[in-house]
Design an enzyme around this catalytic site. Structure first.
Site, mmCIF file in Angstrom:
data_model
loop_
_atom_site.group_PDB
_atom_site.id
_atom_site.type_symbol
_atom_site.label_atom_id
_atom_site.label_comp_id
_atom_site.label_asym_id
_atom_site.label_seq_id
_atom_site.Cartn_x
_atom_site.Cartn_y
_atom_site.Cartn_z
ATOM 1 N N GLY A 12 4.275 -8.740 -15.696
ATOM 2 C CA GLY A 12 3.339 -9.736 -15.185
ATOM 3 C C GLY A 12 3.764 -11.184 -15.345
ATOM 4 O O GLY A 12 2.916 -12.077 -15.431
ATOM 5 N N SER A 13 5.071 -11.458 -15.354
ATOM 6 C CA SER A 13 5.475 -12.868 -15.511
ATOM 7 C C SER A 13 5.153 -13.672 -14.251
ATOM 8 O O SER A 13 4.780 -14.852 -14.335
ATOM 9 C CB SER A 13 6.952 -12.985 -15.880
ATOM 10 O OG SER A 13 7.792 -12.687 -14.788
ATOM 11 N N ASN A 14 5.270 -13.058 -13.066
ATOM 12 C CA ASN A 14 4.851 -13.785 -11.851
ATOM 13 C C ASN A 14 3.343 -14.001 -11.849
ATOM 14 O O ASN A 14 2.865 -15.056 -11.428
ATOM 15 C CB ASN A 14 5.287 -13.016 -10.600
ATOM 16 C CG ASN A 14 6.733 -13.292 -10.258
ATOM 17 O OD1 ASN A 14 7.075 -14.380 -9.801
ATOM 18 N ND2 ASN A 14 7.597 -12.321 -10.513
ATOM 19 N N ARG A 92 3.454 0.494 -6.505
ATOM 20 C CA ARG A 92 2.778 1.600 -5.817
ATOM 21 C C ARG A 92 2.750 1.286 -4.330
ATOM 22 O O ARG A 92 2.393 0.166 -3.935
ATOM 23 C CB ARG A 92 1.364 1.727 -6.373
ATOM 24 C CG ARG A 92 0.463 2.678 -5.649
ATOM 25 C CD ARG A 92 0.309 3.982 -6.376
ATOM 26 N NE ARG A 92 -0.533 4.918 -5.654
ATOM 27 C CZ ARG A 92 -0.614 6.204 -5.941
ATOM 28 N NH1 ARG A 92 0.080 6.691 -6.932
ATOM 29 N NH2 ARG A 92 -1.379 7.021 -5.246
ATOM 30 N N ASN A 108 3.690 -10.489 -1.186
ATOM 31 C CA ASN A 108 4.520 -9.818 -2.194
ATOM 32 C C ASN A 108 5.695 -10.727 -2.508
ATOM 33 O O ASN A 108 6.056 -11.599 -1.705
ATOM 34 C CB ASN A 108 5.042 -8.482 -1.653
ATOM 35 C CG ASN A 108 5.887 -7.741 -2.683
ATOM 36 O OD1 ASN A 108 5.507 -7.654 -3.860
ATOM 37 N ND2 ASN A 108 7.029 -7.210 -2.272
ATOM 38 N N HIS A 110 9.788 -10.459 -3.751
ATOM 39 C CA HIS A 110 10.914 -9.547 -3.971
ATOM 40 C C HIS A 110 12.111 -10.383 -4.419
ATOM 41 O O HIS A 110 12.381 -11.440 -3.838
ATOM 42 C CB HIS A 110 11.247 -8.791 -2.675
ATOM 43 C CG HIS A 110 12.384 -7.830 -2.852
ATOM 44 N ND1 HIS A 110 12.249 -6.636 -3.527
ATOM 45 C CD2 HIS A 110 13.685 -7.898 -2.460
ATOM 46 C CE1 HIS A 110 13.415 -6.015 -3.540
ATOM 47 N NE2 HIS A 110 14.302 -6.750 -2.907
ATOM 48 N N ASP A 146 9.321 -4.073 1.236
ATOM 49 C CA ASP A 146 10.133 -5.285 1.112
ATOM 50 C C ASP A 146 10.541 -5.845 2.473
ATOM 51 O O ASP A 146 11.699 -6.256 2.694
ATOM 52 C CB ASP A 146 11.366 -5.033 0.233
ATOM 53 C CG ASP A 146 10.978 -4.625 -1.179
ATOM 54 O OD1 ASP A 146 9.920 -5.078 -1.655
ATOM 55 O OD2 ASP A 146 11.706 -3.836 -1.798
ATOM 56 N N GLU A 175 11.521 -17.337 -8.809
ATOM 57 C CA GLU A 175 10.303 -16.608 -8.407
ATOM 58 C C GLU A 175 9.067 -17.344 -8.911
ATOM 59 O O GLU A 175 8.080 -17.520 -8.189
ATOM 60 C CB GLU A 175 10.305 -15.187 -8.996
ATOM 61 C CG GLU A 175 11.362 -14.274 -8.430
ATOM 62 C CD GLU A 175 11.225 -12.843 -8.962
ATOM 63 O OE1 GLU A 175 10.105 -12.300 -8.929
ATOM 64 O OE2 GLU A 175 12.235 -12.277 -9.406
HETATM 65 C C1 GRF Z 1 9.845 -9.388 -10.109
HETATM 66 O O1 GRF Z 1 11.230 -9.538 -10.116
HETATM 67 C C2 GRF Z 1 9.333 -9.267 -8.698
HETATM 68 O O2 GRF Z 1 10.079 -10.010 -7.786
HETATM 69 C C3 GRF Z 1 9.488 -7.798 -8.413
HETATM 70 O O3 GRF Z 1 9.171 -7.157 -9.631
HETATM 71 C C4 GRF Z 1 9.411 -8.051 -10.719
HETATM 72 C C5 GRF Z 1 8.123 -8.169 -11.457
HETATM 73 O O4 GRF Z 1 8.243 -8.955 -12.607
HETATM 74 N N1 GRF Z 1 8.658 -7.404 -7.312
HETATM 75 P P1 GRF Z 1 6.954 -9.521 -13.305
HETATM 76 O O5 GRF Z 1 6.075 -8.304 -13.620
HETATM 77 O O6 GRF Z 1 6.278 -10.467 -12.387
HETATM 78 O O7 GRF Z 1 7.444 -10.172 -14.566
#
Ligand code: GRF
Length: 216
Positions: A12-14, A92, A108, A110, A146, A175
């Site tokens: 969950g860093s994003n 999922r 999303n 990627h 994707d 990101e």
């Molecule tokens: C990220 O690299 C995102 O681009 C991909 O999965 C990873 C998730 O990382 N879809 P986080 O859970 O957001 O840290």
């Protein structure tokens, strides 16, 4: 203020980057809900610590019954009057019907410069291809994995001694920069979809070039 749900499966860093950006004065979206399809997703604790409502809807018991899982998911999204969805490491696949319902309202991210290197191990794919620049892409979700109209991309150089892990860490930094900006654009109505491509109310700077490697 648009009501946003973030869907996670893991770290969950994003998600955290989106929550942090949305906490700033004047951000046009409210992170109203975080949903995980796994009870053990570490990101849940971070969301809770930020005071965001969280929900676990385990997908495993549904097996291949995607529609069954999505029924619960959609009910939760409706109950919280969610207008936009950000997928952030959500592992999922959706039915085409769910994707169609949210088309233009579900983003999303990627970790590659799509359409290069979709799917698993994007950093390994990039290293094997020998690209000198990689990056990340925020795109609208379509049934194909994707793929979908690209909203924003960020680029990073690839170093000679990069491994998938070191490249992943560099890309992750970009990101965290682009996802909040892409959500801001979407929430302010600054993105138009025309067929397979988008245009936006933002713009580009003449200085926005990246050259790699750097020859001194
Ligand atoms: C990220 O690299 C995102 O681009 C991909 O999965 C990873 C998730 O990382 N879809 P986080 O859970 O957001 O840290």
């Amino acid at each position: 203020m648009r009501r946003v749900a973030i869907l996670i499966s893991g770290r969950g860093s994003n998600m955290s980057a989106l929550i942090e950006a949305a906490a700033a004065e004047g951000f046009p979206a409210d992170i109203s809900l975080v949903i995980s399809n796994r009870a053990d997703a570490p990101g849940l604790a971070h969301a809770q610590a930020s005071g965001i409502e969280t929900l676990v809807i385990e997908s495993k018991p549904f097996g291949k019954d995607r529609a069954g899982f999505e029924k619960l998911l959609q009910a939760a999204l409706d109950e919280h009057r969610i207008e936009l969805i950000c997928l952030a490491g959500f592992m999922r696949l959706f039915t085409a019907e769910f994707v169609r319902h949210w088309y233009g309202r579900m983003l999303n991210i990627h970790p590659s410069l799509l359409p290069s290197f979709p799917g698993l191990d994007p950093h390994g794919q990039a290293l094997r291809a020998g690209v000198k620049i990689s990056g990340a892409t925020v795109h609208f979700v379509i049934p194909e994995t994707d793929a979908g109209p690209i909203v924003m991309q960020g680029a990073v150089p690839v170093a000679n001694d990069d491994t998938p892990d070191t490249l992943a860490a560099r890309v992750l930094g970009v990101e965290h920069r682009i996802y909040p900006q892409a959500l801001r654009l979407l929430a302010t109505g600054g993105i138009r979809i025309a067929g397979d491509v988008t245009t936006n109310s933002a713009g580009v700077s003449a200085d926005d070039s990246l050259v790699a490697p750097t020859v001194i």
